[in-house]
Motif scaffolding. Sequence first.
Motif, PDB file in Angstrom:
ATOM      1  N   SER A  64      14.531  28.213 -39.051  1.00 28.38           N
ATOM      2  CA  SER A  64      14.185  29.385 -39.850  1.00 28.38           C
ATOM      3  C   SER A  64      14.538  30.660 -39.092  1.00 28.38           C
ATOM      4  O   SER A  64      14.608  30.688 -37.856  1.00 28.38           O
ATOM      5  N   ALA A  65      14.750  31.726 -39.847  1.00 29.10           N
ATOM      6  CA  ALA A  65      15.105  33.010 -39.241  1.00 29.10           C
ATOM      7  C   ALA A  65      14.007  33.487 -38.296  1.00 29.10           C
ATOM      8  O   ALA A  65      14.286  34.062 -37.235  1.00 29.10           O
ATOM      9  N   ALA A  66      12.753  33.235 -38.659  1.00 25.23           N
ATOM     10  CA  ALA A  66      11.637  33.661 -37.818  1.00 25.23           C
ATOM     11  C   ALA A  66      11.640  32.918 -36.482  1.00 25.23           C
ATOM     12  O   ALA A  66      11.388  33.508 -35.428  1.00 25.23           O
ATOM     13  N   THR A  67      11.932  31.614 -36.504  1.00 22.99           N
ATOM     14  CA  THR A  67      11.983  30.831 -35.270  1.00 22.99           C
ATOM     15  C   THR A  67      13.131  31.297 -34.385  1.00 22.99           C
ATOM     16  O   THR A  67      12.982  31.427 -33.168  1.00 22.99           O
ATOM     17  N   VAL A  68      14.284  31.541 -34.990  1.00 24.94           N
ATOM     18  CA  VAL A  68      15.444  32.015 -34.220  1.00 24.94           C
ATOM     19  C   VAL A  68      15.134  33.360 -33.569  1.00 24.94           C
ATOM     20  O   VAL A  68      15.459  33.583 -32.396  1.00 24.94           O
ATOM     21  N   ARG A  69      14.472  34.248 -34.314  1.00 26.52           N
ATOM     22  CA  ARG A  69      14.117  35.557 -33.746  1.00 26.52           C
ATOM     23  C   ARG A  69      13.136  35.403 -32.583  1.00 26.52           C
ATOM     24  O   ARG A  69      13.271  36.066 -31.546  1.00 26.52           O
ATOM     25  N   ALA A  70      12.144  34.537 -32.759  1.00 29.38           N
ATOM     26  CA  ALA A  70      11.138  34.354 -31.714  1.00 29.38           C
ATOM     27  C   ALA A  70      11.757  33.790 -30.444  1.00 29.38           C
ATOM     28  O   ALA A  70      11.521  34.297 -29.340  1.00 29.38           O
ATOM     29  N   TYR A  71      12.560  32.734 -30.576  1.00 26.58           N
ATOM     30  CA  TYR A  71      13.211  32.150 -29.411  1.00 26.58           C
ATOM     31  C   TYR A  71      14.190  33.137 -28.783  1.00 26.58           C
ATOM     32  O   TYR A  71      14.286  33.246 -27.557  1.00 26.58           O
ATOM     33  N   GLY A  72      14.937  33.855 -29.632  1.00 30.29           N
ATOM     34  CA  GLY A  72      15.876  34.836 -29.115  1.00 30.29           C
ATOM     35  C   GLY A  72      15.176  35.942 -28.348  1.00 30.29           C
ATOM     36  O   GLY A  72      15.653  36.385 -27.293  1.00 30.29           O
ATOM     37  N   ALA A  73      14.021  36.382 -28.848  1.00 37.89           N
ATOM     38  CA  ALA A  73      13.254  37.424 -28.163  1.00 37.89           C
ATOM     39  C   ALA A  73      12.728  36.919 -26.823  1.00 37.89           C
ATOM     40  O   ALA A  73      12.716  37.659 -25.834  1.00 37.89           O
ATOM     41  N   ASP A  74      12.306  35.656 -26.778  1.00 35.41           N
ATOM     42  CA  ASP A  74      11.825  35.082 -25.523  1.00 35.41           C
ATOM     43  C   ASP A  74      12.928  35.085 -24.465  1.00 35.41           C
ATOM     44  O   ASP A  74      12.711  35.479 -23.315  1.00 35.41           O
ATOM     45  N   LEU A  75      14.114  34.623 -24.844  1.00 33.41           N
ATOM     46  CA  LEU A  75      15.208  34.553 -23.877  1.00 33.41           C
ATOM     47  C   LEU A  75      15.752  35.930 -23.533  1.00 33.41           C
ATOM     48  O   LEU A  75      16.239  36.148 -22.420  1.00 33.41           O
ATOM     49  N   ALA A  76      15.674  36.868 -24.476  1.00 30.80           N
ATOM     50  CA  ALA A  76      16.063  38.244 -24.160  1.00 30.80           C
ATOM     51  C   ALA A  76      15.123  38.833 -23.118  1.00 30.80           C
ATOM     52  O   ALA A  76      15.545  39.588 -22.230  1.00 30.80           O
ATOM     53  N   ASP A  77      13.841  38.474 -23.214  1.00 33.09           N
ATOM     54  CA  ASP A  77      12.870  38.922 -22.220  1.00 33.09           C
ATOM     55  C   ASP A  77      13.168  38.307 -20.858  1.00 33.09           C
ATOM     56  O   ASP A  77      13.014  38.960 -19.817  1.00 33.09           O
ATOM     57  N   LEU A  78      13.608  37.047 -20.849  1.00 34.67           N
ATOM     58  CA  LEU A  78      14.013  36.415 -19.594  1.00 34.67           C
ATOM     59  C   LEU A  78      15.161  37.179 -18.957  1.00 34.67           C
ATOM     60  O   LEU A  78      15.138  37.472 -17.755  1.00 34.67           O
ATOM     61  N   SER A  79      16.165  37.504 -19.770  1.00 33.32           N
ATOM     62  CA  SER A  79      17.325  38.239 -19.262  1.00 33.32           C
ATOM     63  C   SER A  79      16.914  39.595 -18.705  1.00 33.32           C
ATOM     64  O   SER A  79      17.411  40.037 -17.663  1.00 33.32           O
TER      65      SER A  79
END
Length: 305
Positions: free
Chosen positions: A21-36
């Motif tokens: 889902s778009a919401a899951t992709v956004r959440a995971y993407g935000a997590d990894l963006a925070d890692l970066s």
Amino acid sequence: MRIDEAVLAWRNHLADVRRLSAATVRAYGADLADLSETIGVIPLEEVDLEHLRQWLWAGTSAGRARSTLARRAAAARAFFGWAAESGLVATDPSLRLIAPKRGLTLPRIATADALTQVLSGAAAAAAGGDPVALRDHAVLELLYGSAVRVSELCGLDVGDLDTARSTARVMGKGSRERVVPYGVPAARAVEAYAAHARPVLLARRREAATSVGEHALFLGVRGARLGARSVYDLVARTIGPTVGSGAVGPHALRHSAATHMLDGGADLRAVQEMLGHASLGTTQIYTHVSSERLAAVYRSAHPRA
């Protein structure tokens, strides 16, 4: 490849290949963006276990909830697992990453009597014929009557309803389609909205010369497809005072519906099917809610509690 470039490729993989889902992709993407952001934009192959531990520790120091840290660790494991399978890294640095276990947080629910009062109030407001009041009544009744997610409700098109059988075809997480029933009060509210309110809201869309929301079941005040934020605001305004302090969203109605069905004797597997949970374990949290309510009643009523 830099880590931010790999994260973008992974997000595309989640959306286009795994069809999350778009919401899951956004959440995971935000997590990894925070890692970066935490460890810096470095080559992906230079990221090691200490970088990941540093990232989780930064979240802990910032007061992040255990559930957030657990989700971040899961996102990192999924990301680096994909990177290893794709040949972007020689070894997976997340294999030994340990995150705090999620705490059991019981969902907040409203009692059946409290919801009856709220929905009766919405019906009284809709009786005046105002298009928005008619829509809001239908939204609340359908959310509670079918236990759908807010994204599923907002994504409904007119053709997704089978009014003869009182069922709705919804697209859930992972693009999994299911058919859910809804009751007589929801059917009446949706019928009144479709007959008297939706045409009015649709006319506003045409005046605005936009094609957005032409087939959507629920429309906003300007005739476009109703958004999740508007539904959140509606539920917070109407249901929030009956549930208690803190933010209350559409999931409160979903939680309430699931708990009330189990309290009424529904089979756990049937509730799982209706909610669209991939795992029965996700649905089992509602048995804890029922147990908590039973324990509370016992403590207040039994002479030897």
